[in-house]
Design a protein around this motif. Sequence first.
Motif, PDB file in Angstrom:
ATOM      1  N   PHE A   1       1.179  -1.277  -0.045  1.00  0.00           N
ATOM      2  CA  PHE A   1       0.159   0.258   0.050  1.00  0.00           C
ATOM      3  C   PHE A   1       0.849   1.608  -0.052  1.00  0.00           C
ATOM      4  O   PHE A   1       2.357   1.170   0.184  1.00  0.00           O
ATOM      5  CB  PHE A   1      -0.848  -0.292   1.465  1.00  0.00           C
ATOM      6  N   LEU A   2       0.247   2.012  -0.348  1.00  0.00           N
ATOM      7  CA  LEU A   2       1.046   4.030  -0.407  1.00  0.00           C
ATOM      8  C   LEU A   2       1.669   3.888   1.420  1.00  0.00           C
ATOM      9  O   LEU A   2       0.732   3.600   2.444  1.00  0.00           O
ATOM     10  CB  LEU A   2       0.099   5.236  -1.065  1.00  0.00           C
ATOM     11  N   ILE A   3       2.845   4.400   1.242  1.00  0.00           N
ATOM     12  CA  ILE A   3       3.174   5.397   3.244  1.00  0.00           C
ATOM     13  C   ILE A   3       3.171   6.839   2.552  1.00  0.00           C
ATOM     14  O   ILE A   3       3.553   6.921   2.126  1.00  0.00           O
ATOM     15  CB  ILE A   3       4.080   4.072   3.028  1.00  0.00           C
ATOM     16  N   GLY A   4       2.175   7.455   3.579  1.00  0.00           N
ATOM     17  CA  GLY A   4       2.231   8.226   3.127  1.00  0.00           C
ATOM     18  C   GLY A   4       2.361   9.401   4.864  1.00  0.00           C
ATOM     19  O   GLY A   4       2.628   8.469   5.821  1.00  0.00           O
ATOM     20  N   VAL A   5       2.530  10.186   4.298  1.00  0.00           N
ATOM     21  CA  VAL A   5       2.444  10.996   5.720  1.00  0.00           C
ATOM     22  C   VAL A   5       2.379  12.634   5.753  1.00  0.00           C
ATOM     23  O   VAL A   5       2.090  13.158   4.350  1.00  0.00           O
ATOM     24  CB  VAL A   5       4.420  11.565   6.000  1.00  0.00           C
ATOM     25  N   ALA A   6       1.518  13.156   6.823  1.00  0.00           N
ATOM     26  CA  ALA A   6       1.204  14.585   6.774  1.00  0.00           C
ATOM     27  C   ALA A   6       2.258  15.499   6.954  1.00  0.00           C
ATOM     28  O   ALA A   6       3.150  15.661   7.699  1.00  0.00           O
ATOM     29  CB  ALA A   6       0.190  14.636   8.239  1.00  0.00           C
ATOM     30  N   ILE A   7       2.244  16.691   6.518  1.00  0.00           N
ATOM     31  CA  ILE A   7       3.406  17.800   6.333  1.00  0.00           C
ATOM     32  C   ILE A   7       2.637  19.368   6.806  1.00  0.00           C
ATOM     33  O   ILE A   7       1.610  19.281   6.223  1.00  0.00           O
ATOM     34  CB  ILE A   7       4.298  17.616   4.753  1.00  0.00           C
ATOM     35  N   ASN A   8       3.604  19.540   7.865  1.00  0.00           N
ATOM     36  CA  ASN A   8       3.203  20.960   7.922  1.00  0.00           C
ATOM     37  C   ASN A   8       4.257  22.203   7.059  1.00  0.00           C
ATOM     38  O   ASN A   8       4.851  21.800   5.183  1.00  0.00           O
ATOM     39  CB  ASN A   8       3.604  21.298   8.821  1.00  0.00           C
ATOM     40  N   THR A   9       3.918  23.143   7.034  1.00  0.00           N
ATOM     41  CA  THR A   9       4.315  24.678   6.034  1.00  0.00           C
ATOM     42  C   THR A   9       5.540  24.038   5.983  1.00  0.00           C
ATOM     43  O   THR A   9       5.908  24.705   4.809  1.00  0.00           O
ATOM     44  CB  THR A   9       3.183  25.526   6.088  1.00  0.00           C
TER      45      THR A   9
ATOM     46  N   VAL B   1      13.452  13.522   5.336  1.00  0.00           N
ATOM     47  CA  VAL B   1      12.498  11.648   5.270  1.00  0.00           C
ATOM     48  C   VAL B   1      11.917  11.450   4.775  1.00  0.00           C
ATOM     49  O   VAL B   1      11.835  10.522   4.914  1.00  0.00           O
ATOM     50  CB  VAL B   1      13.102  11.282   7.103  1.00  0.00           C
ATOM     51  N   ILE B   2      10.948  12.954   4.847  1.00  0.00           N
ATOM     52  CA  ILE B   2       9.498  12.276   3.370  1.00  0.00           C
ATOM     53  C   ILE B   2      10.098  11.992   2.289  1.00  0.00           C
ATOM     54  O   ILE B   2       9.650  10.748   2.159  1.00  0.00           O
ATOM     55  CB  ILE B   2       9.283  14.024   3.582  1.00  0.00           C
TER      56      ILE B   2
ATOM     57  N   ALA C   1       3.081   9.710  -0.260  1.00  0.00           N
ATOM     58  CA  ALA C   1       2.289  10.323  -0.396  1.00  0.00           C
ATOM     59  C   ALA C   1       2.125  11.302   0.582  1.00  0.00           C
ATOM     60  O   ALA C   1       2.469  10.374   1.440  1.00  0.00           O
ATOM     61  CB  ALA C   1       1.476   8.638  -0.534  1.00  0.00           C
ATOM     62  N   VAL C   2       1.740  12.041   0.488  1.00  0.00           N
ATOM     63  CA  VAL C   2       1.407  13.289   0.889  1.00  0.00           C
ATOM     64  C   VAL C   2       0.086  13.887   1.210  1.00  0.00           C
ATOM     65  O   VAL C   2      -0.677  13.697   0.819  1.00  0.00           O
ATOM     66  CB  VAL C   2       2.541  14.403   1.000  1.00  0.00           C
ATOM     67  N   VAL C   3       0.402  14.212   2.670  1.00  0.00           N
ATOM     68  CA  VAL C   3      -1.309  15.215   3.204  1.00  0.00           C
ATOM     69  C   VAL C   3      -1.148  16.382   3.731  1.00  0.00           C
ATOM     70  O   VAL C   3       0.025  16.076   4.661  1.00  0.00           O
ATOM     71  CB  VAL C   3      -2.080  14.490   3.203  1.00  0.00           C
ATOM     72  N   ALA C   4      -2.071  17.381   3.567  1.00  0.00           N
ATOM     73  CA  ALA C   4      -1.138  18.422   4.270  1.00  0.00           C
ATOM     74  C   ALA C   4      -2.176  18.593   5.844  1.00  0.00           C
ATOM     75  O   ALA C   4      -2.951  18.204   5.586  1.00  0.00           O
ATOM     76  CB  ALA C   4      -2.443  19.632   3.315  1.00  0.00           C
ATOM     77  N   GLU C   5      -1.407  18.655   6.536  1.00  0.00           N
ATOM     78  CA  GLU C   5      -1.584  18.929   7.860  1.00  0.00           C
ATOM     79  C   GLU C   5      -2.487  20.096   8.437  1.00  0.00           C
ATOM     80  O   GLU C   5      -3.871  19.653   9.107  1.00  0.00           O
ATOM     81  CB  GLU C   5      -0.880  18.704   8.933  1.00  0.00           C
ATOM     82  N   ASN C   6      -2.547  20.751   7.748  1.00  0.00           N
ATOM     83  CA  ASN C   6      -3.621  22.183   8.038  1.00  0.00           C
ATOM     84  C   ASN C   6      -4.338  22.933   6.961  1.00  0.00           C
ATOM     85  O   ASN C   6      -5.185  23.380   6.948  1.00  0.00           O
ATOM     86  CB  ASN C   6      -2.809  22.651   8.834  1.00  0.00           C
ATOM     87  N   CYS C   7      -2.842  23.105   6.245  1.00  0.00           N
ATOM     88  CA  CYS C   7      -3.386  24.411   4.981  1.00  0.00           C
ATOM     89  C   CYS C   7      -4.169  24.154   4.035  1.00  0.00           C
ATOM     90  O   CYS C   7      -4.681  25.398   3.698  1.00  0.00           O
ATOM     91  CB  CYS C   7      -2.148  24.455   4.752  1.00  0.00           C
ATOM     92  N   MET C   8      -4.961  23.210   3.875  1.00  0.00           N
ATOM     93  CA  MET C   8      -6.115  22.820   3.089  1.00  0.00           C
ATOM     94  C   MET C   8      -7.852  23.028   3.723  1.00  0.00           C
ATOM     95  O   MET C   8      -8.507  23.099   3.285  1.00  0.00           O
ATOM     96  CB  MET C   8      -6.223  21.764   2.376  1.00  0.00           C
ATOM     97  N   LYS C   9      -7.452  23.009   5.189  1.00  0.00           N
ATOM     98  CA  LYS C   9      -8.669  23.232   5.975  1.00  0.00           C
ATOM     99  C   LYS C   9      -9.668  24.445   5.571  1.00  0.00           C
ATOM    100  O   LYS C   9      -8.589  25.589   5.949  1.00  0.00           O
ATOM    101  CB  LYS C   9      -7.750  23.786   7.506  1.00  0.00           C
ATOM    102  N   SER C  10     -10.214  24.963   6.231  1.00  0.00           N
ATOM    103  CA  SER C  10     -11.655  26.358   5.292  1.00  0.00           C
ATOM    104  C   SER C  10     -10.667  26.932   6.410  1.00  0.00           C
ATOM    105  O   SER C  10     -11.018  28.053   5.271  1.00  0.00           O
ATOM    106  CB  SER C  10     -12.738  25.615   5.539  1.00  0.00           C
ATOM    107  N   GLU C  11     -10.495  26.981   7.357  1.00  0.00           N
ATOM    108  CA  GLU C  11     -10.304  28.530   8.066  1.00  0.00           C
ATOM    109  C   GLU C  11      -9.218  29.506   7.310  1.00  0.00           C
ATOM    110  O   GLU C  11      -8.618  30.268   7.376  1.00  0.00           O
ATOM    111  CB  GLU C  11      -9.866  28.608   9.254  1.00  0.00           C
ATOM    112  N   VAL C  12      -8.102  28.269   6.363  1.00  0.00           N
ATOM    113  CA  VAL C  12      -6.837  29.201   6.070  1.00  0.00           C
ATOM    114  C   VAL C  12      -7.093  29.260   4.946  1.00  0.00           C
ATOM    115  O   VAL C  12      -6.283  30.191   3.840  1.00  0.00           O
ATOM    116  CB  VAL C  12      -5.618  27.916   6.072  1.00  0.00           C
TER     117      VAL C  12
END
Length: 375
Positions: free
Chosen positions: A39-47, A60-61, A67-78
Amino acid sequence: MKYRTIFAVMLASLLLAGCHSAPKQEEKITLKDALKDKFLIGVAINTDQAAGRDTASVRVIVENFNAVVAENCMKSEVIHPEEDRYDFILADQFVDFGERNDMYITGHTLIWHSQLSPWFCVDEEGNNVSPEVLKERMQNHIHTIVGRYKGRIKGWDVMNEAIEDDGSYRQSKFYQILGEEYIPLAFQYAHEADPDAELYYNDYSMAHPEKREGVVRLVNQLKERGLRIDAVGIQGHLQKDFPTLEEFEKSMLAFAETGVKVMITELDMTALPSPFRNVGAEVSANFEYTQEIDPYPHGLPAEMDKAWNDRMNDFFKLFLKHADIITRVTVWGVADEDSWRNYWPVEGRTDYPLLFDRDHQPKPVVNMIIEEATK
Ligand code: XIL
């Protein structure tokens, strides 16, 4: 002459050793290589990481994850701070990072009650908007964001945390205004904006039997309506003694049974005492700091460390056992110092929840996973 002869003999033996007997240094197998057929092995990354400022983490990443996902920067408040204003600077940086490094990019998250832009569900007086207005706002939000990254972001956490631990619908503002209908609408809007993107439902505490049943009901309803849903994301914010592997496995199988894939989307495991057994990952949960619940500010004692590595390994063994239904396992942060668990649900603790330590070195579990995956 004598010296010349000795030199020649030494040189010859060195060359011979190089050609024949010297053991070649073993090629290092990384996490992503070891897991590539599983399976893909992903990590959440910060800005800081997406912008390349945190170079130790970037190394390390890039070495270990695909695979990557954004920890916060795609949440609606941002990303959508005012109704008429989007701010794509950080999200663009994140997507660029993923593309530059040839990674599978996931968008997190389109509709969520938390880190929600304050304007989203209310009018200027702070009263809930009408169902029609909210639909229009959701549609605009989803179409604009998914549309911007069409073809680049491969999958979206369309809906985050809409079900309570008892299986009922969360009484969020979206629910208060639109009822359960807001969930299929979100999936519909996302699909309209990028018909090729995978669409996910994502939540925590998924090992609770009632929640499991609630999520299965929801997925079945979406499928009955002919809406696209590709996978259920089990966040996986684990505690050191909760949940059990058995309950976790039951949920994985129950979700897969509906015909979708399963992803572990936000894996981390606190090493600290949890006097708050059932908060799952409820972001609003908050407990007062005491030294008693922050017992390891200078490092984990050896036996705790071993227990942590063994339990994390057991979870990976479970994921490998069910690699046929799992498409991605993503950890929620790179190295221990980055983790939100240092400040949630108690501010200011020192936690050890991730696969890489504060010096950005792999913990023993990383090798255990590699061995298990390649044996
Ligand atoms: C967390 C982030 O890691 C923190 O930095 C932020 O302060 C709060 O949110 N469930 C989710 C994630 O879906 O988006 C949350 O991330 C953790 C719980």
